[in-house]
Motif scaffolding. Structure first.
Motif, mmCIF file in Angstrom:
data_model
loop_
_atom_site.group_PDB
_atom_site.id
_atom_site.type_symbol
_atom_site.label_atom_id
_atom_site.label_comp_id
_atom_site.label_asym_id
_atom_site.label_seq_id
_atom_site.Cartn_x
_atom_site.Cartn_y
_atom_site.Cartn_z
ATOM 1 N N ALA A 168 -8.905 -6.457 -25.108
ATOM 2 C CA ALA A 168 -9.884 -5.797 -26.051
ATOM 3 C C ALA A 168 -10.817 -6.878 -26.622
ATOM 4 C CB ALA A 168 -8.847 -5.087 -27.207
ATOM 5 N N HIS B 285 -12.596 -5.891 -22.484
ATOM 6 C CA HIS B 285 -12.084 -5.317 -21.494
ATOM 7 C C HIS B 285 -10.900 -4.378 -21.965
ATOM 8 C CE1 HIS B 285 -14.002 -9.004 -19.555
ATOM 9 N NE2 HIS B 285 -14.239 -7.935 -18.553
ATOM 10 N N THR B 286 -10.882 -3.497 -22.868
ATOM 11 C CA THR B 286 -10.113 -2.691 -23.526
ATOM 12 C C THR B 286 -9.366 -2.180 -22.564
ATOM 13 O OG1 THR B 286 -11.359 -2.514 -25.324
ATOM 14 C CG2 THR B 286 -9.505 -1.029 -25.205
ATOM 15 N N TYR C 155 -1.391 1.171 -21.881
ATOM 16 C CA TYR C 155 -0.537 1.183 -23.162
ATOM 17 C C TYR C 155 0.712 2.135 -22.864
ATOM 18 C CZ TYR C 155 -4.527 -1.033 -25.518
ATOM 19 O OH TYR C 155 -5.446 -2.023 -26.045
ATOM 20 N N ASP D 166 -7.005 -1.226 -31.232
ATOM 21 C CA ASP D 166 -7.966 -1.660 -30.147
ATOM 22 C C ASP D 166 -9.016 -0.642 -29.807
ATOM 23 O OD1 ASP D 166 -6.525 -4.082 -30.268
ATOM 24 O OD2 ASP D 166 -5.115 -3.387 -28.233
ATOM 25 N N CYS E 141 -8.429 2.428 -28.637
ATOM 26 C CA CYS E 141 -8.225 3.169 -27.394
ATOM 27 C C CYS E 141 -7.460 4.272 -27.922
ATOM 28 C CB CYS E 141 -7.287 2.375 -26.304
ATOM 29 S SG CYS E 141 -6.741 3.218 -24.975
#
Length: 894
Positions: A334, A338-339, A345, A371, A373
C-alpha cells in the motif's frame, strides 16, 4: 522497506539437468510403448491428484485446460481456403445436426454418409466445434473415428488446430491413450508443428502426472527449433509442481522460471498463470521466503496479483506460522502504490479465523480500512461468522451495525446472521432480522427461509413460521422438507398436534417428502405430551411407507414418549433396542432411561443409571441432578439428597449447577441473587424449547418435593414468560382451564397450586363465573390427528397426584367427567359454592386455596412424603366410581 526488489529470482545456473529417456529406448518421433503399463501411469496419476495442496496447484495450472484455444486465432489465419467444394457456409443448425448424426452412429456405421449432405458447407472450424462437443462428453472413440476419416479425405484433411484438439480429447482419458496422442501428433508433418501442437501434447502428459516426459518434450521442441510460448512453460511448470512421488525440487521450478524470464521472445514472458503456479508450489512446500520473493518480482514485472495469488501467499505464510509478515507485506504494498484488493485481506482474515485468532482478524479489517481498501460484504461475513462461533453475539450485533454504515448487507450476510443467531438461541432476533431484510429490499433465497424456519422450529415460534411459509408461497418458492420440518417442530413445541399433523401431510401433497428429521420432529411433539401411541404410529409409517429406519434421535423420542405416558417398561425396552441397533447412547439417551427409573421410584436402578451417566460425561446435566434429587425427596432419602445437593453446589466446572443448587437450598431469594437465577433460567432457553421444557420440568419437580413452593411458583412464572407452556392457561367465557399434560408430576402440582390461587382471586371478585373450571391432564389423538377422550388417564402418575391434591385442597369439588376422561373438572354449581364459602370467610388471613410458602429443608430421617401413603402418588384418594352424572342443563352451554 519498499516492496520493490531487483534481485534475480533464479538464474540459468539454478536449472537442474533433467534425466531424459535413453534414445535407444524411446523416441518422440514415433509411437512410444507404455513404460510400466497403463496401471503404472494411473498410479502416478492418482498420487498426483491427491492432497489438499495439490488441488491448489491444479487451479494454478488453469492454463493447461485452456491450451486447446492457444493459437487458434493464428491457425484460423493460416486457413485461407474453405474446404467445402462450393462457396456455401454452414449454419449452427447443420453443426448440431452433424453432432446428433455422429452421436447416433452405430460402431460400424459410415461416417461418410453422415457427412454426405453437408460436406460442401462444412469447414475445419465446424469440425473443431464437433470435437469440442465430443471432448465435453468424453467421447474419445467417435473423436478418433472422425479424425481418421478426415485423414483419408483431401477436402477436410486436419490442420494443426484439429490435431491439437484431438490430442486434448485423448489426453483427458488417462494414461492408456497417451500412445494414441503420440500417433496423432506424429501424423502432423514436422514442418507444420508449432508451439500449439507441442503444447497440446505436453498438456496431455502433464495432465497424467508425467512431468519428466513433459519436460523432455519441451527440450525436444526447442532442439527442433520450435519456440515455446508462455503457455508451454506454464504447462510444464504445472506438471512439475504437481509431482509428488518424488516431488520436484523448488529450485528446478525456479530454473524453468528463469528460462522464461531470460527468453528474448515477448511471448514467453511470465504471466499471471506462471506466478500463480509458482506461488501455489511454494505454498504447498511452506516456502514463505520464496513466496515473498516471487511477489516482489511479480510487482516489479508489472504483473498484478489476483485473488488466487494472494491466497497462495497467505497459505505459504500460514503454513510457516508467520501470518503477521503478510500484514507487513500488504502495508508495504500500500505504501508503494500497490494496495492489495479486498480479496487479499479477506484471505488473510480467513487464515486468522481458521486458528481462532479473533483479535488478529479484526486487526486485518482495521488495516484494510487504514490502507484505503474498502471492505466488502464478504469481509464482514468472515468476522460475523467468527464472532458467532465463539459465542460473542454482542460483537456480532456491533459489527453488523458498523457494516450497515459502509456496505449494504447482501443475502449471504443475512444467511450468516440467521445461522449464527439461530445456533445461539436468539430465535426471535432471527425473525426480526428477516423482517429487516425484507424492509431493506434484500431478496431472501431458499437457504434464508430454511434458516429462519429452523430458528422458528427450535424456538417454538409457530406464528412466525407460518408467516415465513406464506411468504415463500407468495414468492413462488416451493417449501423444502427442511422448511416444513421447522414448521412441524414449532407447532409441536406449542402442543398444536392437529396443526403439526396437517403440516406434515401437506408437505407430501406438494412433493416435499418428509425426511427423518421431519418424522423425528413430529414424534418429539407427541413425546412431550406423552402420546406414545402416536409416536409409535409415526415411526411405523416412516419405516413401512417411507423406508427410513429409526436413528438415535428417533429412539430418544420414543423413550421420552413412554416416560411421559407412564409406560416405563417400554421406555427401557426402547433404550435396549437402540443399543441393539448399534447406536451409541449419548447424554440425552442416558437421561431418558434415568427419568424412567426415577418416575418408577426404583432407587438402586436409578443410582446405577446415574453412575453410568456420570462416567460418560464431564458433568451431569441439571436435569440429571434434579431427577435424582426428586427421587430421594419423594422417598425421604434426605441424607442422599443433601450429599448430592452439596456435590452439585461445589461443582466448580459449572456456575449454573452452583446457582441451581443454591436456589433449591433457598440461598438466592433476595432480589440481587434472584437476578442470577433469572439469568440462568433465561440462558436455558437459548438451547431451544426441547431442552427448556425438560429443564423446567425437572427443576419444578425437585422444588415441589423439597417443599419450596414459592420459589417454584417464581420459576414457573419465568417459564410462562419465556413461552414454554403456551397451553397452560386458557380462559374463555365458558371455561377456565389449566393444561398440565406436558408437565412432570411436581411441575403439574406447582401449576395447579398457582392456578387454584388465581381461581381464588377470581371467585373473590365480581367476575362472571364460567360453566366449568377444567384441569387438562392427558390428550389422545385419532389417526387424523384430532383430539379424543382418553381411556387411560386415571393410570397416569400426574392424574393420580393432581386428583388427590385437588380433593385434599377443595374436598369433592373436582371430579373426572364421564364425557371426557382427559380432564378433571369443577362445574359452575361447585364454583358458586366455593364462591359462597369465600364470601362467608371475608376478613380471614387466607391468601388463596394453597399456601405458597417455602418450607425449611427437612432434617435427615424425616418422613415428609412417605408418612401416610407408601409412594403411591395419591392412588388411595381415587374413588372407585369417580364419574359423576352431570345435569344436562348445567352442561348445555358447552
Amino acid at each position: 522497506m519498499a516492496l520493490v526488489s531487483t534481485a534475480t529470482v533464479a538464474s540459468s545456473s539454478c536449472h537442474c539437468d533433467l534425466i531424459l529417456f535413453p534414445t535407444a529406448r524411446r523416441s518422440w518421433r514415433g509411437p512410444r510403448r507404455s513404460r510400466g503399463g497403463a496401471g503404472a501411469r494411473l498410479a502416478v496419476l492418482d498420487r498426483g491428484s491427491t492432497g489438499g495442496g495439490l488441488a491448489v496447484l491444479e487451479r494454478a495450472g488453469a492454463g493447461v485446460a485452456a491450451l486447446e484455444r492457444v493459437g487458434a486465432a493464428a491457425a484460423a489465419a493460416r486457413r485461407e481456403e474453405v474446404v467445402s467444394a462450393g462457396n456455401g457456409r454452414s449454419s449452427p443448425y447443420e453443426v448440431d445436426s452433424l453432432i446428433e448424426r455422429l452421436s447416433n452412429l452405430p460402431p460400424r456405421g459410415s461416417i461418410a454418409r453422415c457427412l454426405e449432405t453437408a460436406r460442401h458447407r462444412l469447414t475445419l472450424q465446424d469440425f473443431a466445434a464437433v470435437y469440442r462437443e465430443f471432448s465435453r462428453r468424453g467421447d474419445w472413440q467417435r473423436s478418433l473415428r472422425l479424425f481418421k476419416y478426415m485423414q483419408r479425405q483431401s477436402w477436410c484433411r486436419p490442420d494443426e488446430h484439429i490435431h491439437a484438439i484431438v490430442i486434448g480429447v485423448l489426453g483427458r482419458q488417462g494414461p492408456a491413450l497417451l500412445d494414441k496422442c503420440l500417433e496423432v501428433f506424429h501424423d502432423l508433418p514436422t514442418e507444420s508443428r508449432t508451439a500449439l501442437s507441442y503444447t497440446s501434447l505436453i498438456a496431455a502428459y502433464a495432465r497424467n502426472a508425467l512431468h519428466e516426459e513433459a519436460r523432455a518434450l519441451l527440450d525436444q521442441m526447442k532442439a527442433e527449433g520450435v519456440a515455446p510460448t508462455a503457455a508451454t512453460y506454464n504447462t510444464v511448470l504445472a506438471a512439475c509442481a504437481r509431482a509428488t512421488d518424488p516431488p520436484v525440487p523448488f529450485d528446478m521450478l525456479l530454473g524453468l522460471f528463469a528460462e522464461m524470464r531470460h527468453d528474448v521472445s515477448p511471448s514467453v514472458r511470465p504471466d499471471l498463470t506462471t506466478y500463480n503456479t509458482l506461488l501455489a508450489a511454494a505454498a504447498v512446500r511452506s516456502l514463505a521466503d520464496q513466496s515473498e520473493m516471487l511477489l516482489r518480482t511479480m510487482l516489479e514485472a508489472g504483473v498484478s496479483p489476483d485473488t488466487v495469488s494472494y491466497r497462495h501467499i497467505v497459505d505459504a505464510f500460514a503454513s510457516a506460522g508467520n501470518l503477521s509478515r503478510v500484514a507487513e507485506l500488504f502495508a508495504e504494498m500500500a505504501a508503494t502504490g500497490h494496495t492489495p484488493d479486498p480479496s487479499a485481506y479477506l484471505g488473510l482474515m480467513e487464515a486468522h479465523t481458521r486458528v481462532g485468532a479473533t483479535a488478529e482478524a479484526v486487526a486485518v479489517l482495521r488495516q484494510m480500512q487504514a490502507d484505503g481498501c474498502a471492505p466488502t460484504a464478504a469481509t464482514y461475513r468472515v468476522l460475523l461468522d467468527l464472532y458467532g462461533k465463539q459465542g460473542r453475539f454482542d460483537g456480532v450485533r456491533e459489527l453488523f451495525r458498523e457494516m450497515r454504515t459502509s456496505v449494504p448487507p447482501d443475502t449471504a450476510t443475512y444467511n450468516v446472521l440467521f445461522r449464527v443467531f439461530g445456533d445461539g438461541g436468539f430465535f426471535k432476533e432471527v425473525v426480526g432480522l428477516f423482517h429487516d431484510m425484507l424492509q431493506t429490499g434484500v431478496e431472501p433465497d431458499m437457504l434464508t427461509c430454511e434458516n429462519v424456519m429452523a430458528a422458528c422450529g427450535r424456538g417454538g415460534l409457530h406464528e412466525d413460521a407460518r408467516e415465513v411459509l406464506q411468504y415463500m408461497t407468495r414468492e413462488g418458492m416451493v417449501p423444502t422438507a427442511d422448511a416444513y420440518t421447522g414448521l412441524v417442530e414449532a407447532l409441536g413445541h406449542a402442543a398444536m398436534y392437529e396443526e403439526a399433523y396437517v403440516a406434515f401431510n401437506m408437505m407430501t401433497e406438494i412433493g416435499s417428502l418428509p425426511t427423518i428429521e421431519t418424522y423425528n420432529a413430529l414424534a418429539n411433539a407427541y413425546a412431550k405430551g406423552g402420546l406414545f401411541q402416536e409416536a409409535e404410529a409415526i415411526f411405523s409409517r416412516m419405516t413401512n411407507n417411507a423406508g427410513i429406519q429409526k436413528n438415535k434421535d428417533s429412539f430418544d423420542a420414543l423413550i421420552e414418549a413412554y416416560c411421559q405416558g407412564a409406560q416405563l417398561d417400554d421406555a427401557v425396552k426402547a433404550y435396549m433396542d437402540m443399543r441393539k441397533s448399534r447406536f451409541n447412547p449419548d447424554e440425552r439417551s442416558l437421561e431418558g432411561v434415568l427419568n424412567a427409573y426415577c418416575i418408577a421410584g426404583v432407587i438402586e436402578e436409578s443410582k446405577e443409571q446415574y453412575e453410568e451417566l456420570q462416567s460418560s460425561v464431564t458433568v451431569p446435566s441439571i436435569m440429571a441432578y434434579c431427577m435424582m434429587l426428586s427421587l430421594y425427596a419423594r422417598n425421604d432419602r434426605w441424607t442422599d439428597a443433601y450429599d448430592l445437593l452439596e456435590e452439585m453446589k461445589t461443582n466448580h466446572a459449572s456456575s449454573t449447577h452452583q446457582v441451581i443448587a443454591s436456589l433449591i437450598k433457598g440461598e438466592y431469594d433476595d432480589s440481587s441473587n434472584w437476578q442470577m437465577v433469572e439469568y440462568v433460567l433465561e440462558n436455558s432457553t437459548l438451547e431451544g424449547c426441547d431442552y427448556s421444557l425438560r429443564f423446567f420440568n425437572a427443576l419444578l419437580d425437585v422444588l415441589w418435593w423439597f417443599g419450596q413452593k414459592d420459589r417454584a411458583a417464581r420459576v414457573l412464572d419465568q417459564a410462562v414468560k419465556f413461552g414454554l407452556f403456551p397451553e397452560l392457561y386458557r380462559d374463555t367465557k365458558l371455561v377456565w382451564s389449566l393444561d398440565v399434560h406436558r408437565m412432570s408430576v411436581g411441575a403439574a402440582l406447582v401449576a395447579v397450586s398457582v392456578w387454584l390461587n388465581k381461581l381464588y382471586d377470581r371467585l373473590n371478585g365480581d367476575e362472571d363465573l364460567p360453566q366449568l373450571a377444567s384441569v387438562f391432564l392427558y390428550i389422545h389423538l385419532s389417526r387424523r390427528g384430532e383430539m379424543e377422550k382418553s381411556t387411560i388417564t386415571r393410570g397416569l402418575p400426574t392424574a393420580k397426584v393432581v386428583y388427590s391434591f385437588l380433593n385434599d385442597t377443595l374436598s369433592a369439588s373436582f371430579h373426572f367427567p364421564k364425557w371426557n376422561k382427559g380432564r378433571i373438572i369443577c362445574l359452575k354449581s361447585q364454583l358458586k359454592k366455593l364462591q359462597s364459602a369465600i364470601d362467608s370467610s371475608n376478613g380471614s388471613a387466607t391468601a388463596g386455596f394453597v399456601p405458597m410458602t417455602n418450607s425449611h429443608l427437612p432434617s435427615p430421617g424425616s418422613k415428609i412424603n412417605t408418612r401416610e401413603v407408601p409412594v403411591d402418588n395419591g392412588t388411595g384418594h381415587l374413588p372407585d366410581k369417580p364419574f359423576v352424572e352431570e345435569k344436562d342443563a348445567e352442561l348445555l352451554a358447552l
